[in-house]
Design a protein around this motif. Structure first.
Motif, PDB file in Angstrom:
ATOM      1  N   GLN A 144     -10.533   7.561  -7.821  1.00  0.00           N
ATOM      2  CA  GLN A 144     -10.159   6.873  -6.580  1.00  0.00           C
ATOM      3  C   GLN A 144      -8.683   6.476  -6.595  1.00  0.00           C
ATOM      4  O   GLN A 144      -7.998   6.542  -5.569  1.00  0.00           O
ATOM      5  CB  GLN A 144     -11.045   5.632  -6.368  1.00  0.00           C
ATOM      6  CG  GLN A 144     -12.499   5.937  -6.088  1.00  0.00           C
ATOM      7  CD  GLN A 144     -13.298   6.264  -7.346  1.00  0.00           C
ATOM      8  OE1 GLN A 144     -12.810   6.121  -8.465  1.00  0.00           O
ATOM      9  NE2 GLN A 144     -14.537   6.694  -7.160  1.00  0.00           N
ATOM     10  N   VAL A 145      -8.181   6.049  -7.749  1.00  0.00           N
ATOM     11  CA  VAL A 145      -6.765   5.682  -7.858  1.00  0.00           C
ATOM     12  C   VAL A 145      -5.897   6.925  -7.667  1.00  0.00           C
ATOM     13  O   VAL A 145      -4.890   6.890  -6.945  1.00  0.00           O
ATOM     14  CB  VAL A 145      -6.475   5.017  -9.215  1.00  0.00           C
ATOM     15  CG1 VAL A 145      -4.988   4.682  -9.338  1.00  0.00           C
ATOM     16  CG2 VAL A 145      -7.319   3.756  -9.390  1.00  0.00           C
ATOM     17  N   ALA A 146      -6.291   8.023  -8.306  1.00  0.00           N
ATOM     18  CA  ALA A 146      -5.533   9.271  -8.157  1.00  0.00           C
ATOM     19  C   ALA A 146      -5.526   9.731  -6.701  1.00  0.00           C
ATOM     20  O   ALA A 146      -4.504  10.224  -6.194  1.00  0.00           O
ATOM     21  CB  ALA A 146      -6.144  10.351  -9.059  1.00  0.00           C
ATOM     22  N   TYR A 147      -6.642   9.547  -6.004  1.00  0.00           N
ATOM     23  CA  TYR A 147      -6.710   9.977  -4.605  1.00  0.00           C
ATOM     24  C   TYR A 147      -5.839   9.090  -3.716  1.00  0.00           C
ATOM     25  O   TYR A 147      -5.175   9.575  -2.798  1.00  0.00           O
ATOM     26  CB  TYR A 147      -8.156   9.955  -4.113  1.00  0.00           C
ATOM     27  CG  TYR A 147      -8.339  10.591  -2.753  1.00  0.00           C
ATOM     28  CD1 TYR A 147      -8.255  11.972  -2.591  1.00  0.00           C
ATOM     29  CD2 TYR A 147      -8.563   9.806  -1.625  1.00  0.00           C
ATOM     30  CE1 TYR A 147      -8.403  12.559  -1.333  1.00  0.00           C
ATOM     31  CE2 TYR A 147      -8.715  10.378  -0.367  1.00  0.00           C
ATOM     32  CZ  TYR A 147      -8.628  11.754  -0.226  1.00  0.00           C
ATOM     33  OH  TYR A 147      -8.771  12.323   1.008  1.00  0.00           O
ATOM     34  N   TYR A 163      -0.754  -5.256   4.684  1.00  0.00           N
ATOM     35  CA  TYR A 163      -1.198  -4.693   5.966  1.00  0.00           C
ATOM     36  C   TYR A 163      -2.353  -3.744   5.692  1.00  0.00           C
ATOM     37  O   TYR A 163      -2.388  -3.062   4.663  1.00  0.00           O
ATOM     38  CB  TYR A 163      -0.076  -3.949   6.680  1.00  0.00           C
ATOM     39  CG  TYR A 163       1.033  -4.840   7.173  1.00  0.00           C
ATOM     40  CD1 TYR A 163       0.969  -5.430   8.437  1.00  0.00           C
ATOM     41  CD2 TYR A 163       2.132  -5.111   6.369  1.00  0.00           C
ATOM     42  CE1 TYR A 163       1.981  -6.267   8.879  1.00  0.00           C
ATOM     43  CE2 TYR A 163       3.152  -5.946   6.803  1.00  0.00           C
ATOM     44  CZ  TYR A 163       3.068  -6.525   8.066  1.00  0.00           C
ATOM     45  OH  TYR A 163       4.063  -7.356   8.498  1.00  0.00           O
ATOM     46  N   GLY A 164      -3.291  -3.681   6.629  1.00  0.00           N
ATOM     47  CA  GLY A 164      -4.378  -2.737   6.502  1.00  0.00           C
ATOM     48  C   GLY A 164      -3.984  -1.378   7.040  1.00  0.00           C
ATOM     49  O   GLY A 164      -2.837  -1.137   7.443  1.00  0.00           O
ATOM     50  N   PHE A 165      -4.949  -0.481   7.076  1.00  0.00           N
ATOM     51  CA  PHE A 165      -4.724   0.833   7.673  1.00  0.00           C
ATOM     52  C   PHE A 165      -4.667   0.736   9.200  1.00  0.00           C
ATOM     53  O   PHE A 165      -4.232   1.672   9.866  1.00  0.00           O
ATOM     54  CB  PHE A 165      -5.828   1.806   7.271  1.00  0.00           C
ATOM     55  CG  PHE A 165      -5.877   2.076   5.788  1.00  0.00           C
ATOM     56  CD1 PHE A 165      -4.825   2.711   5.152  1.00  0.00           C
ATOM     57  CD2 PHE A 165      -6.970   1.692   5.031  1.00  0.00           C
ATOM     58  CE1 PHE A 165      -4.865   2.976   3.791  1.00  0.00           C
ATOM     59  CE2 PHE A 165      -7.030   1.951   3.670  1.00  0.00           C
ATOM     60  CZ  PHE A 165      -5.973   2.582   3.044  1.00  0.00           C
ATOM     61  N   GLU A 216      -8.146   9.812   6.243  1.00  0.00           N
ATOM     62  CA  GLU A 216      -8.898  10.451   5.156  1.00  0.00           C
ATOM     63  C   GLU A 216      -9.070   9.502   3.980  1.00  0.00           C
ATOM     64  O   GLU A 216     -10.134   9.440   3.353  1.00  0.00           O
ATOM     65  CB  GLU A 216      -8.193  11.732   4.682  1.00  0.00           C
ATOM     66  CG  GLU A 216      -8.061  12.807   5.757  1.00  0.00           C
ATOM     67  CD  GLU A 216      -6.728  12.710   6.496  1.00  0.00           C
ATOM     68  OE1 GLU A 216      -6.062  11.639   6.403  1.00  0.00           O
ATOM     69  OE2 GLU A 216      -6.344  13.689   7.155  1.00  0.00           O
ATOM     70  N   LEU A 217      -8.029   8.758   3.678  1.00  0.00           N
ATOM     71  CA  LEU A 217      -8.094   7.806   2.568  1.00  0.00           C
ATOM     72  C   LEU A 217      -9.085   6.688   2.869  1.00  0.00           C
ATOM     73  O   LEU A 217      -9.886   6.306   2.011  1.00  0.00           O
ATOM     74  CB  LEU A 217      -6.701   7.230   2.297  1.00  0.00           C
ATOM     75  CG  LEU A 217      -6.599   6.167   1.195  1.00  0.00           C
ATOM     76  CD1 LEU A 217      -7.158   6.684  -0.124  1.00  0.00           C
ATOM     77  CD2 LEU A 217      -5.148   5.723   1.033  1.00  0.00           C
ATOM     78  N   LEU A 218      -9.049   6.167   4.087  1.00  0.00           N
ATOM     79  CA  LEU A 218      -9.993   5.116   4.478  1.00  0.00           C
ATOM     80  C   LEU A 218     -11.431   5.618   4.364  1.00  0.00           C
ATOM     81  O   LEU A 218     -12.304   4.918   3.809  1.00  0.00           O
ATOM     82  CB  LEU A 218      -9.695   4.662   5.905  1.00  0.00           C
ATOM     83  CG  LEU A 218     -10.654   3.624   6.510  1.00  0.00           C
ATOM     84  CD1 LEU A 218     -10.680   2.347   5.686  1.00  0.00           C
ATOM     85  CD2 LEU A 218     -10.252   3.312   7.957  1.00  0.00           C
TER      86      LEU A 218
END
Length: 596
Positions: A76-79, A373-375, A392-394
């Motif tokens: 998840q960190v890498a992504y 800040y959020g997405f 995509e990340l969210l």
């Protein structure tokens, strides 16, 4: 950052060599050989920041170590790193350099535990050489070792979100809430690392008394017990806002003019709350003693319990009907209003925790907490009308949050170990336009400066000065009394309390000469400053170093040591008084007050 006006503005310049207690250590030798760091930010020698490699740059010396680059072996960190970097390339943004170890350490303590690190915690971390020391620290902060502090911090954050801040005199609405019971419920939930879906389910479906000690006591009912007036319209709005990331309150009276939310969606969601009633037990002078939240049969406004409809008026005056249907417009339950046939609110809780909206809303909220800040902006206004910056990340983080059983600590781990969280707050020439405060969508190419929360400032002052005294209950009462000075007596439209904390005149005056600062800078025997000044194992420079480490999580630069020299010289060798001036100045710098 330099001490700047805070020290120089003291106006205490005398003969710069008179009683120059740091002269032999700083001024009479080359400064670089005496300040044992190669970093101008005051970190130890092994923490010189490396800038993320921008497009087209040499990647050998500017990239972080391999462990960071690969996300510490955490997919998840890498992504996160991959998708945020993609955004930089797409927007032709060059990210800021990496934050120093001291800067990163300070922000992760603030964001996870609600306080800055102690001087000893900082010293140990800054000395460590291992490549994965950040991973090891995060694992420690999320372990049972820090569980009490973790629970207190997140209890305070969720208390404000769920029931607002306490005002100086709780008004009638707040009297329907037992604040201590709410705090106790939240604290125990975070102590147990209760999964997020369980927390949401309990808050939305709760029944029982809001008062501790009663047979059916349930602290979770305090989320809704003060929001059930006018057929639960505030309960409807807050539930959607907090747990689904949807601001539906504007659609109570009409279709939203700027997004796809319709009036029927508000009232269809509100229909889930129509069985919910508050039973109020009043004591002398009609003061509320306790509130019990119960589910009772709802026979419908047309007195047809098998359908139990409710009516609402359209803007053109036409009356329409609503039944319990979720905001997706698809998921509906039995229309029967009899509790024996269907418990509407419990069904709503089940639908929420199984919806795709809930994990997205939580990921967005937590991202906003840690990154500023959020997405989406605001974080609780999600939908097609307000597209996320990194969809995509969210989606991926929300899906993985669910796969990891809604373990909030795992979500925290992913975010604080990510590359955007590790960046400096200092902008570059090529990312200064990445400023969400000016209306730009955040690209997370630097760490966004923000004011400490009031609770964070209080706890950080207590930590820096080692001033915690008394039992946990006594400490909590002292904090609550201090926080109330910033709470405005009136609430916002959403039922929250407004605050005069963030950068306002009351806060400035408090930091300059408030009781807490006077306590933090007093030099009586036994006080923090007296103990530092009287410590014979430390020379003058080491005492100054200790103050910087305690307040700013770094050591002073050469220029700052020379400035402190002049303060010491002015006081003609009175170390205690000189340290008092330096300490007051440090506590009033932006570097102390801001999360950077």
């Amino acid at each position: 950052m330099l001490l700047l006006v805070a020290v120089w503005g003291l106006g205490m310049l005398s003969n710069p060599r008179e009683h120059d207690l740091l002269a032999e250590e700083v001024s009479t030798k080359p400064a670089a050989s005496l300040i044992k760091t190669t970093s101008t930010t005051g970190d130890s020698p092994d923490t010189v920041p490396a800038a993320p490699a921008a497009k087209g740059e040499s990647t050998t010396e500017n990239r972080p170590n391999q462990s960071k680059q690969q996300g510490y072996g955490i997919p998840q960190v890498a992504y996160i790193n991959e998708m945020i970097r993609k955004g930089w390339v797409d927007n032709q943004v060059t990210p800021s350099p990496y934050a120093t170890d001291g800067e990163w350490l300070r922000r992760v303590y603030l964001d996870v535990l609600g306080r800055i690190p102690t001087a000893d915690e900082a010293r140990v971390f800054l000395k460590e050489r291992s490549a994965d020391k950040r991973l090891k620290l995060v694992n420690r902060l999320l372990s049972p070792e820090y569980q009490e502090e973790y629970a207190r911090n997140w209890e305070a954050i969720w208390e404000v979100m769920l029931i607002g801040r306490p005002s100086r005199e709780e008004d009638q609405q707040r009297s329907m809430v037992n604040r201590e019971a709410m705090k106790q419920y939240l604290r125990l939930s975070f102590l147990k690392n209760k999964t997020y879906d369980t927390l949401v389910y309990e808050l939305v479906s709760a029944t029982g008394s809001n008062t501790p000690g009663e047979a059916n006591s349930n602290g979770a009912v305090n989320f809704l017990s003060g929001k059930m007036e006018e057929n639960g319209v505030q309960a409807t709005a807050k539930t959607a806002q907090l747990f689904l990331g949807m601001q539906v309150q504007c659609t109570q009276c009409h279709n939203h003019p700027f997004n796809e939310y319709k009036q029927n969606q508000f009232w269809e969601l509100n229909a889930f709350f129509r069985q919910t009633k508050t039973k109020v037990d009043r004591a002398a002078r009609r003061m509320v003693e306790s509130v019990t939240l119960v589910n009772e049969d709802f026979r419908g406004e047309g007195n047809s319990p098998e359908k139990a409809e409710l009516y609402y008026e359209l803007r053109n005056g036409v009356v329409s009907v609503a039944y319990p249907i979720f905001v997706d417009g698809k998921t509906e339950i039995n229309k029967n209003g009899m509790v024996s046939q269907v418990d509407r609110r419990t069904e709503l809780a089940k639908i929420i925790v199984n919806s795709p909206e809930m994990p997205k809303a939580m990921v967005n909220r937590m991202w906003g907490h840690f990154l500023g800040y959020g997405f989406t902006k605001p974080i609780d206004d999600m939908g097609p009308h307000n597209a996320p910056t990194h969809p995509e990340l969210l989606d991926r983080l929300a899906a993985d949050f669910r796969k990891h059983s809604f373990n909030t600590k795992e979500l925290i781990r992913w975010i604080v170990l990510s590359e955007p969280y590790a960046l400096s707050s200092v902008g570059t020439g090529k990312n200064k336009l990445d400023d969400p405060s000016l209306g730009e969508k955040p690209k997370f190419s630097r760490f966004y400066l923000r004011q400490m929360r009031a609770e964070e400032l209080y706890n950080s002052l207590m930590t820096a000065t080692q001033a915690y005294k008394g039992s946990a209950d006594e400490q909590q009462k002292a904090q609550t009394d201090w926080l109330r000075q910033f709470t405005v007596a009136f609430g916002t439209d959403e039922g929250d309390d407004a605050t005069t904390f963030n950068g306002t005149i009351p806060q400035v005056l408090m930091m300059f000469n408030g009781d807490l600062i006077r306590q933090a800078t007093n030099t009586r025997d036994g006080s923090f400053l007296a103990r530092v000044a009287q410590d014979s194992s430390l020379n003058a420079k080491e005492k100054v170093n200790y103050l910087y480490l305690a307040a700013l999580t770094r050591y002073p630069t050469n220029a700052e040591l020379n400035g402190c020299n002049q303060v010491l010289a002015y006081h003609k060798g009175n170390v205690v008084t000189a340290l008092q001036d330096i300490w007051w100045a440090l506590l009033n710098t932006n570097e102390f007050i801001l999360n950077h």
